[in-house]
Structures are given as C-alpha cells and as structure tokens.
Design a protein around this motif. Structure first.
Motif, PDB file in Angstrom:
ATOM      1  N   VAL A 399     -64.037  19.559 -63.369  1.00  0.00           N
ATOM      2  CA  VAL A 399     -63.012  20.547 -63.188  1.00  0.00           C
ATOM      3  C   VAL A 399     -63.578  21.996 -63.318  1.00  0.00           C
ATOM      4  CG1 VAL A 399     -60.765  21.407 -63.956  1.00  0.00           C
ATOM      5  CG2 VAL A 399     -60.976  19.028 -64.160  1.00  0.00           C
ATOM      6  N   THR A 400     -63.332  22.683 -62.217  1.00  0.00           N
ATOM      7  CA  THR A 400     -63.806  24.100 -62.116  1.00  0.00           C
ATOM      8  C   THR A 400     -63.095  25.078 -61.684  1.00  0.00           C
ATOM      9  OG1 THR A 400     -64.895  23.709 -59.877  1.00  0.00           O
ATOM     10  CG2 THR A 400     -66.345  23.352 -61.970  1.00  0.00           C
ATOM     11  N   ARG A 401     -63.253  26.338 -61.648  1.00  0.00           N
ATOM     12  CA  ARG A 401     -62.639  27.526 -60.960  1.00  0.00           C
ATOM     13  C   ARG A 401     -63.152  27.415 -59.422  1.00  0.00           C
ATOM     14  NH1 ARG A 401     -59.764  31.553 -63.350  1.00  0.00           N
ATOM     15  NH2 ARG A 401     -60.425  32.848 -61.888  1.00  0.00           N
ATOM     16  N   ARG A 402     -62.146  28.002 -58.631  1.00  0.00           N
ATOM     17  CA  ARG A 402     -62.614  27.874 -56.857  1.00  0.00           C
ATOM     18  C   ARG A 402     -63.714  28.867 -56.928  1.00  0.00           C
ATOM     19  NH1 ARG A 402     -59.426  25.217 -53.617  1.00  0.00           N
ATOM     20  NH2 ARG A 402     -57.294  24.593 -54.201  1.00  0.00           N
ATOM     21  N   ASP A 403     -64.012  29.753 -57.638  1.00  0.00           N
ATOM     22  CA  ASP A 403     -65.369  30.726 -57.326  1.00  0.00           C
ATOM     23  C   ASP A 403     -66.582  30.238 -58.377  1.00  0.00           C
ATOM     24  OD1 ASP A 403     -64.284  31.070 -60.088  1.00  0.00           O
ATOM     25  OD2 ASP A 403     -63.790  33.218 -59.806  1.00  0.00           O
ATOM     26  N   PHE A 404     -66.501  28.939 -58.679  1.00  0.00           N
ATOM     27  CA  PHE A 404     -67.576  28.265 -59.452  1.00  0.00           C
ATOM     28  C   PHE A 404     -68.775  28.580 -58.499  1.00  0.00           C
ATOM     29  CE2 PHE A 404     -69.920  24.308 -60.528  1.00  0.00           C
ATOM     30  CZ  PHE A 404     -70.427  24.969 -61.566  1.00  0.00           C
ATOM     31  N   ASP A 405     -69.859  29.023 -59.078  1.00  0.00           N
ATOM     32  CA  ASP A 405     -71.211  29.176 -58.246  1.00  0.00           C
ATOM     33  C   ASP A 405     -72.164  28.069 -58.493  1.00  0.00           C
ATOM     34  OD1 ASP A 405     -72.168  29.392 -60.948  1.00  0.00           O
ATOM     35  OD2 ASP A 405     -72.860  31.491 -60.752  1.00  0.00           O
ATOM     36  N   THR A 469     -51.485  28.787 -60.011  1.00  0.00           N
ATOM     37  CA  THR A 469     -52.058  29.982 -59.423  1.00  0.00           C
ATOM     38  C   THR A 469     -53.116  29.853 -58.396  1.00  0.00           C
ATOM     39  OG1 THR A 469     -54.077  29.384 -61.245  1.00  0.00           O
ATOM     40  CG2 THR A 469     -52.281  30.741 -61.994  1.00  0.00           C
ATOM     41  N   GLY A 470     -53.324  28.549 -58.241  1.00  0.00           N
ATOM     42  CA  GLY A 470     -54.221  28.267 -56.986  1.00  0.00           C
ATOM     43  C   GLY A 470     -55.770  28.474 -57.001  1.00  0.00           C
ATOM     44  N   THR A 471     -55.998  28.863 -58.441  1.00  0.00           N
ATOM     45  CA  THR A 471     -57.507  29.077 -58.915  1.00  0.00           C
ATOM     46  C   THR A 471     -58.548  27.949 -59.398  1.00  0.00           C
ATOM     47  OG1 THR A 471     -56.875  29.536 -61.010  1.00  0.00           O
ATOM     48  CG2 THR A 471     -56.751  31.301 -59.640  1.00  0.00           C
ATOM     49  N   MET A 472     -57.780  26.607 -59.480  1.00  0.00           N
ATOM     50  CA  MET A 472     -58.383  25.304 -60.115  1.00  0.00           C
ATOM     51  C   MET A 472     -58.970  24.310 -58.781  1.00  0.00           C
ATOM     52  SD  MET A 472     -58.939  26.417 -63.100  1.00  0.00           S
ATOM     53  CE  MET A 472     -59.459  24.761 -63.778  1.00  0.00           C
ATOM     54  N   THR A 473     -59.981  23.857 -59.050  1.00  0.00           N
ATOM     55  CA  THR A 473     -60.259  22.763 -58.289  1.00  0.00           C
ATOM     56  C   THR A 473     -60.990  21.486 -59.114  1.00  0.00           C
ATOM     57  OG1 THR A 473     -61.291  22.161 -56.166  1.00  0.00           O
ATOM     58  CG2 THR A 473     -62.474  23.707 -57.691  1.00  0.00           C
ATOM     59  N   TYR A 474     -61.068  20.338 -58.315  1.00  0.00           N
ATOM     60  CA  TYR A 474     -61.837  19.401 -58.962  1.00  0.00           C
ATOM     61  C   TYR A 474     -62.736  18.421 -58.067  1.00  0.00           C
ATOM     62  CZ  TYR A 474     -58.556  15.925 -57.196  1.00  0.00           C
ATOM     63  OH  TYR A 474     -57.675  15.139 -56.562  1.00  0.00           O
ATOM     64  N   THR A 475     -63.814  17.919 -58.603  1.00  0.00           N
ATOM     65  CA  THR A 475     -64.781  17.245 -57.779  1.00  0.00           C
ATOM     66  C   THR A 475     -64.909  15.785 -58.395  1.00  0.00           C
ATOM     67  OG1 THR A 475     -65.978  19.273 -57.068  1.00  0.00           O
ATOM     68  CG2 THR A 475     -67.114  17.362 -56.639  1.00  0.00           C
TER      69      THR A 475
END
Length: 642
Positions: A399-405, A469-475
């Motif tokens: 689980v990360t934020r969408r702006d994860f680098d 918030t739409g800021t989270m995503t997962y892989t």
C-alpha cells in the motif's frame, strides 16, 4: 422635414437589425463549437478502445479446424456458445505459444464421426485420442498432452456392485462408446478379472449417462476424461497417455503443435495436472457424506454445549469485532461450513490482539482457532492440534500513495515477530514505524508518515477502495503467500478437522471471493459531493461538458428572446412615433387648408371688384398703354382666382 425624420428612423432600424443578426450568428457559431467539442470528447471516450481492438483484428493468423465433440469435462459448450473443459483449456494454452485461430467443428458429432472427418480432411486436428496400431496407420500423433485411465462407474446409489469384488460384476450391462479404444481394453480387463458383461453401444457420452441414470444399463466403461455425474467409480484400468491427432503426413501442422507443447512444458510447469484439477476435481468426485462416527461427534455440540471459536479481531476485513460480534470474511466462511455440518458454535469476542492471544493460551475457553497460519503440520503436531485442509491463501499487497517514487525509506509495521520478518524481506534497510494495528499502518502511509505498508490483499483493497481522497493505491505481490487453516484444540476430538474439511469441499468454488466482495466493494453511504468528484473524474468532466452545453443553449435562448423582446419594443415605439408624426402632419395639413380657405375668401372679395372695374375700364376705349395695363391686371386676377 417629415421625410428627413422618416429616413433617419429607417436607417436606425436597419442598424439595429444588423447588430441583432450579428449577435444571433455569434451565438449560433458558439453553440456549434460546443456541440462539436462535446461530440469529439464522447467519441474519444467511447470508441477509442474499439479502435485498438479493430487494429488487433486486422492481423492475420493461421486458422486450424479443430474437432470439438461433446464430452462433459473435456469439451463443453453452453447455450450462449461459451466453451470450457480440459480440451478447450489445452487449446487456449497452446495458442499462447502459436499464432493460430481455431475453428471449432462437430460439437453435435460422435467420436466415430470425428475420426472419419479427420481422415476425410474436414478437420485438421482432434485432441484426446490414445495411440493404437489401427490409428497409427491413418494418423500422426503429437507429444503427450495428458494421462487418463479407463474407468468403470455405476450410479452413486448402486450398492449391489462392490468395488473390487468381481463376483458382483458378473452379468452387468455396460454402456460403451462406439469407436473408443477403451472398449477392447475393458473386454481384456473383464477377461483378466474373470467376470462377464453385456455390452450396449452408444454414439455419445451423453446417451451413455442417460442410459445409466434411467436404469437401462448398470455401468459405464469410459475414459477418465469424461466428467462423472451422480456416479461412483468402482474400478480403473489401463492408464495411458493421450495426444493431439492429425492426418497422416501433415508434418507442418504437427511440428507447430509440438513446438507449442514444448513451450508449455518449459514454461507452464505441471499444466496437465492443473488442467485436470480445474475440470475434473469437484465435490462430485468426493464422498462428502458424514459417517455415523462423525455424526456422533457433531451431536456432541449443541446450544447448551457449543463449539467455542476464536479469531483475530484486528484483521479487517478478514476478521474483526464490531459491537461484540465477530464479522469478516473468515467468520462468515466458518458460519457457512458449520451450518453445513450442523455444528452448534459460539464465537469468542476479544476486542484487542492482546485479548486474542490470551484466549489462544487458555485451553479451557477456546476449542478451536479458525485463522491459523501454518506452513507445515510440524508445529501443529508438537502442540497436539488437529488441523483442517487449507481454506484460504492470502497474498501480500504493498500500500502506497499515488505519488510514491519507488523508494521505501520508512515502512510501517505492527509489533509482531512474524510481521517484522515480512518488512525486513520486502523493504530491507528501511526505517520501521511501529503501529498498533494494520489500519493504523495504512493510515500512516496516507498521511505521509511512511512510504509503504505491507498487508494482506483484501485489507489493502478494502482500505484503498474506501479512501475518498483518491491518494492511495496498492500493488498485489505474487510472493510470498500464506496458507490459513482451522486448528482444533488438543482438548477436542481431532476428527472434527475432517468433518469441517468435508464441509469446506462442499462449498462453492468462489465462496471466499464472494464473501470478500461484501467487505472490499466500496459503498458510498456517506459520500460527499467532493468525494464523488474525486472518485469519478471522467464522469464529472462529461457531466460538466453536458451541463456547459445545456447552459450555452439556455443562454443563447434567453439572449434570443431578450433581443426579440427589445426588437418588439423598438418596433412598438417606432409605430407610436410614426402615429404621432402622422397626427402632427394631419393637423398641419388642416391648418394649411383653413388658412388657405380664409385667405381665399378674404382675397376674392377685393379681387372680384378689381376684375369688375378692369372690365368696365376696358369697355371705355382706353389708350393702348392703359389697355395693356388693364389686360395684365385681368390676366393676373384670372390666374389668382383659378
């Protein structure tokens, strides 16, 4: 003067009309531009995927005609034309390594028909045959694509034919498939085992099954590639490989097939077992009825003496405590199998993980735990636990934020030894941020306190789907995976594990996924307008475009109506001015007429006297000079009095 006023008004009207026309033309052009823009956006959104598919369809592939005869479990086609079965899955797997399009032929044909059609060139290949000397004279064969047995089956309720007791086989009526190599093998098997039978031949496996269920035959001798229905296997005979069969001499096609099979063997692992388990392993092939001994164990658990069940309350959506009630995927799954088995149970309700661990250690209060992560049986054996078959395999998700680098400097974790090892493996060298629950772990990532959290897949899915918030995503991560079982306490009868395992096998195949959907699918119960926009940006843009288009039309309509109203007022004002001018002109005309009338009367009286006296003077023989003057007076008087 009146004419000048009239001309000036006409010029003003023309200028006003020209301005109104220009305004209407601008509005009309604006409406056209907005409509074209909206149409362009809609076309891009709706038809762009189809364009991609159209591009794919333009490529050329080799087309091969495949014999696709009906056999339950091997070749299946539903009313909508959807295909399935071992043979179909094999063909699709082979197409992964072969640039080919299949044309499926002969679903209504028999196995005998398939062989004849292949010999006549009506089809190019057929799968499932075994090699026999007679077939080798007419056909060529690929590398093996599976292994099957001959099987002898009877109806599930047939108790007169006993497995392995060949004296009970004597005189049975056996259904056989026309053209099948299993017919001769079964005859050899019967001869070796010393029993007799009466053969009945059928063209399709469906006809054989109908004859068995209706009582016209006692047994079916067929291949294990036929999926059994309400049948019990009493014997197996002659295990052998089966192949893809092509017409003799079709070397080019055979080489293509063998190349694809070689690729499958190298890349796909034990694909033969995978396909077999997928299409033939089901609850119908297992005897899930409870024995008398098992029924007596089930009867020990009643409302007065329920089975006390424990699960972790901190693993939403897998298991959690809500107002003193255990909920989640795992508790729901257990309720299903316990109800199937008829076991009375009661959930223990720890509120925290510490309480959960305390319950685990208390053998007097906990009869079983339903969320034990066990890689092998060794640990359970040392604890003298009974364990069920695995019922759920959990995958990890990052689980990360969408702006994860892509770089993890800080990773969240809970204070557990097992979890620590996961973070060490997935983010070596990263600083650890300790949290009390997995929800806190993901919340820390959302707030930017950490770069990533590693949790089970459905946890990640539920958290991200509920994040407005739409800021989270997962892989989703392929490895590692964790197998969970149910553990029976050392104080309980371990045969309870077998009872629950039978219930597990009786559950629908996708039960866990269906239960998970209830917790991971986002429900907009308290959705604000801003949240809705974040979750549906494309729909929002489309709605705004449509709203803008409608607003433009409404504005244009209002402007047009306003302009029309102004034009009507101007026309009305002009008419009033014209009426007023006409009235003034009419009054002036009357004044002129009255003036002239009065002037005419006032002047005619003396003029008549002048004309009369001039006439008298003319009769008195005036001199020429006087006469000339009198004539001029007379002419002027006549001209004036006309």
């Amino acid at each position: 003067m009146y004419r000048e006023i009239y001309l000036t008004d006409r010029q003003t009207d023309r200028q006003t009309d020209r301005q109104t026309d220009r305004r209407f033309n601008m509005i009309s052009r604006a409406k056209k531009y907005v409509a074209v823009l909206l149409a362009f956006v809609c076309v891009c959104m709706i038809f762009s995927p189809q364009t991609a598919y159209a591009a794919e369809d333009s490529s050329q592939h080799e087309t091969v005609k495949v014999g696709f005869f009906a056999m339950d479990g091997y070749h299946v086609m539903d009313e909508e034309g959807n295909r399935s079965g071992y043979g179909y899955d094999f063909l699709r797997l082979m197409a992964r390594y072969w640039d080919v399009d299949y044309e499926y032929v002969g679903y209504d044909k028999s196995w005998d028909d398939m062989q004849q059609m292949l010999e006549d060139g009506e089809i190019d290949m057929v799968t499932s045959p075994r090699i026999t000397p007679e077939r080798e004279e007419k056909f060529d064969f690929s590398r093996p694509i599976g292994t099957n047995n001959g099987i002898l089956t009877v109806r599930s309720d047939n108790s007169t034919i006993v497995d392995g007791n060949y004296s009970t086989y004597n005189g049975i009526r056996v259904a056989l498939l026309n053209g099948s190599s299993r017919d001769k093998e079964f005859a050899d098997f019967a001869g070796n085992k010393g029993f007799t039978y009466d053969p009945f031949y059928f063209d399709t496996t469906e006809e054989m099954e109908e004859a068995l269920q209706s009582g016209n035959v006692d047994a079916i001798a067929s291949t294990s590639l036929r999926k059994t229905n309400n049948e019990r296997i009493v014997d197996k005979f002659d295990s052998s490989d089966f192949y893809v069969m092509v017409k003799k001499g079709n070397t080019e096609l055979l080489n293509e097939i063998n190349y694809a099979i070689d690729q499958m063997n190298a890349v796909e692992g034990d694909w033969k077992t995978t396909l077999y388990n997928k299409n033939y392993e089901s609850i119908e092939t297992k005897n899930l009825e409870y024995t008398e001994q098992e029924k007596s164990i089930i009867a020990q658990y009643s409302k007065d003496n329920p089975l006390h069940v424990l699960c972790d309350p901190t693993r939403y959506p897998y298991s959690y405590n809500e107002n003193g009630e255990m909920k989640g995927i795992i508790p729901d799954y257990f309720r299903k199998i316990a109800d199937y088995a008829g076991i009375s149970y009661e959930f223990l309700t720890p509120a925290t993980r510490d309480e959960y661990i305390a319950y685990q250690k208390n053998k007097e209060t906990t009869d079983m735990s339903i969320d034990a992560r066990l890689e092998t049986d060794n640990y359970a054996e040392t604890k003298k636990w009974g364990i069920t078959a695995p019922f759920i395999t959990m995958q990890l998700a990052r689980v990360t934020r969408r702006d994860f680098d892509g770089k993890i400097n800080v990773v969240t974790t809970v204070d557990q030894t097992a979890s620590n090892s996961i973070e060490d493996a997935m983010a070596p060298g990263a600083e650890k941020l300790m949290c009390s629950t997995r929800q806190e772990m993901m919340e820390a990532v959302r707030k930017g306190k950490a770069d990533a959290a590693f949790v089970y897949y459905y946890m990640a899915q539920a958290f991200v789907n509920s994040d407005t918030t739409g800021t989270m995503t997962y892989t989703l991560l392929e490895q590692p995976t964790f197998t969970y079982r149910m553990v029976i306490s050392s104080t309980e009868n371990h045969a309870l594990a077998g009872i629950l395992t039978k219930a597990m096998y009786a559950m629908p195949q996708n039960l866990v996924e269906d239960l998970a959907a209830q917790y991971t699918t986002y429900k907009a119960t308290e959705l604000t307008f801003v949240d809705w926009i974040r979750l549906h940006p494309v729909v929002t843009v489309l709605v705004l475009l449509i709203f803008g288009w409608l607003l433009t039309i409404m504005t244009a309509t209002i402007v047009r109506l306003s302009a029309r109203k102004k034009a009507q007022k101007a026309a009305q004002k002009k008419a009033e001015e014209m009426a007023e001018l006409a009235e003034h002109a009419q009054a002036a005309n009357k004044a002129k007429t009255a003036f002239l009338s009065h002037m005419s009367h006032d002047m005619r009286t003396p003029m008549n006297a002048i004309i009369g006296f001039t006439g008298i003077a003319m009769k008195n023989n005036p001199s020429d000079e006087v006469k000339n003057c009198l004539e001029k007076i007379d002419e002027s008087s006549e001209y004036y009095c006309r």
